[in-house]
Design a protein around this motif. Structure first.
Motif, short mmCIF file in Angstrom:
data_model
loop_
_atom_site.label_atom_id
_atom_site.label_comp_id
_atom_site.label_asym_id
_atom_site.label_seq_id
_atom_site.Cartn_x
_atom_site.Cartn_y
_atom_site.Cartn_z
N THR A 123 1.01 -1.37 0.14
CA THR A 123 -0.28 0.18 0.18
C THR A 123 0.67 1.41 -0.18
O THR A 123 1.72 1.86 0.94
CB THR A 123 -1.11 0.42 1.34
N ARG A 124 0.69 2.03 -1.13
CA ARG A 124 1.12 3.89 -0.34
C ARG A 124 0.85 4.38 0.25
O ARG A 124 -1.00 4.78 -0.60
CB ARG A 124 1.74 3.88 -2.27
N VAL A 125 1.23 5.32 0.67
CA VAL A 125 0.79 6.00 1.55
C VAL A 125 0.75 7.68 1.54
O VAL A 125 2.05 8.26 1.01
CB VAL A 125 0.95 5.87 3.03
N TRP A 126 -0.14 8.09 1.20
CA TRP A 126 -0.66 9.63 0.46
C TRP A 126 -0.89 10.45 1.37
O TRP A 126 -1.81 10.51 1.92
CB TRP A 126 -0.94 9.68 -0.31
N CYS A 127 0.19 10.71 2.38
CA CYS A 127 0.17 11.87 3.47
C CYS A 127 0.10 13.18 3.00
O CYS A 127 0.79 13.48 1.74
CB CYS A 127 1.73 11.38 4.58
N ALA A 128 -0.62 13.89 4.01
CA ALA A 128 -1.37 14.82 3.34
C ALA A 128 -0.73 16.59 3.69
O ALA A 128 -1.16 17.40 3.38
CB ALA A 128 -3.11 15.74 4.51
N HIS A 129 0.47 15.76 4.68
CA HIS A 129 2.04 17.20 4.75
C HIS A 129 3.06 17.13 5.01
O HIS A 129 3.15 15.79 5.26
CB HIS A 129 1.56 17.49 7.10
N GLU A 130 4.13 17.98 5.27
CA GLU A 130 5.40 17.14 4.80
C GLU A 130 6.01 17.68 5.92
O GLU A 130 6.43 18.83 6.64
CB GLU A 130 6.24 17.85 4.03
N TYR A 131 6.01 16.39 6.65
CA TYR A 131 5.81 16.70 8.49
C TYR A 131 7.21 15.65 8.89
O TYR A 131 7.73 15.56 9.48
CB TYR A 131 5.05 15.64 9.42
N THR A 132 8.07 15.10 7.83
CA THR A 132 8.38 13.93 7.78
C THR A 132 10.00 14.42 9.15
O THR A 132 9.60 13.44 10.03
CB THR A 132 9.22 13.37 6.41
N LEU A 133 10.91 15.03 8.92
CA LEU A 133 11.74 15.53 9.29
C LEU A 133 11.70 16.08 11.21
O LEU A 133 11.77 15.30 12.09
CB LEU A 133 13.27 16.10 9.04
N LYS A 134 10.88 16.55 10.96
CA LYS A 134 9.98 17.09 12.64
C LYS A 134 9.64 16.17 13.19
O LYS A 134 10.14 16.00 14.13
CB LYS A 134 9.27 18.31 12.48
N ASN A 135 8.85 14.94 12.46
CA ASN A 135 8.19 13.50 13.33
C ASN A 135 9.67 12.95 13.64
O ASN A 135 9.75 11.66 14.51
CB ASN A 135 7.60 13.23 12.11
N LEU A 136 10.29 12.81 12.55
CA LEU A 136 11.55 11.80 12.76
C LEU A 136 12.43 12.51 14.58
O LEU A 136 12.98 11.76 15.45
CB LEU A 136 12.68 11.18 11.83
#
Length: 223
Positions: A169-182
């Motif tokens: 499953t490809r997950v299409w997330c609505a915001h670009e929070y990746t770096l902050k989340n990690l």
């Protein structure tokens, strides 16, 4: 079905679904009209549907403007969002199905971020293809959405529901929070080797949004 990922606002993504054979398109959570209209013009496509995951302005902000240009487009949203999504005509519940082009999506009720949040899972037509999940602000890369109206228990249940989807499953997330989340994840689980590796990978890539909110890198389309 082609998926075009369009940058919007300071850190949002809008997803435009394109059926090139029928020359039609649907849009998921249009925060702004201009990126959508530009993409439709480039594709020579007519907008026939708006799929909203929840009522927040950074997800429905362009509904009215797009309906002015495409008055026959149908607006979908969760049943619990009645009266909160501009132009909503279809009120969806858990297990309902919606179609676009040659794909059909199952509606998942995933409260937590809001009390009415839904997601759309487009299952593949063939076993060797990927499914596509449009999860709004429920799930992000490395994190989940902030709780505005829902409870932690609801969010855990919603994330468990998404986790049960196929691995393909490809997950299409609505915001670009990746770096902050990690960065946050490492602050509470700093010895996690998988998190450390993922952080290094993401940190080494060009970040999709500049500090002023403009977009300059990242994939825009997946066939």
């Amino acid at each position: 079905m082609q998926v075009h990922r369009l940058p919007a606002l300071s850190d949002n993504y809008i997803f435009l679904l394109h059926d090139p054979e029928r020359r039609i398109a649907a849009v998921i959570d249009p925060a702004e009209a201009i990126p959508v209209l530009h993409c439709l013009k480039e594709l020579g496509a007519t907008l026939v549907a708006i799929f909203n995951t929840h009522h927040h302005a950074d997800h429905v902000g362009a509904n009215t403007a797009l309906l002015q240009r495409f008055p026959d487009a149908v607006v979908y949203g969760g049943a619990e969002d009645r009266g909160r999504i501009p132009g909503q005509q279809v009120f969806l519940h858990e297990g309902d199905r919606v179609s676009f082009g040659d794909r059909t999506a199952e509606v998942l009720f995933v409260p937590g971020h809001t009390r009415a949040h839904i997601a759309y899972y487009f299952s593949p037509n063939h076993p060797d293809e990927m499914g596509d999940l449009f999860c709004g602000d429920t799930l992000f890369a490395g994190g989940c959405g902030r709780l505005f109206e829902g409870t932690p228990t609801q969010m855990v249940s919603s994330l468990s529901k998404l986790r049960a989807l196929p691995d393909t499953t490809r997950v299409w997330c609505a915001h670009e929070y990746t770096l902050k989340n990690l960065e946050f994840a490492l602050s509470v689980d700093g010895n996690n080797a998988d998190l450390q590796q993922r952080f290094v990978e993401v940190k080494s890539r060009p970040q999709p949004f500049r500090s002023n909110g403009s977009f300059y890198a990242g994939d825009r389309k997946a066939n």
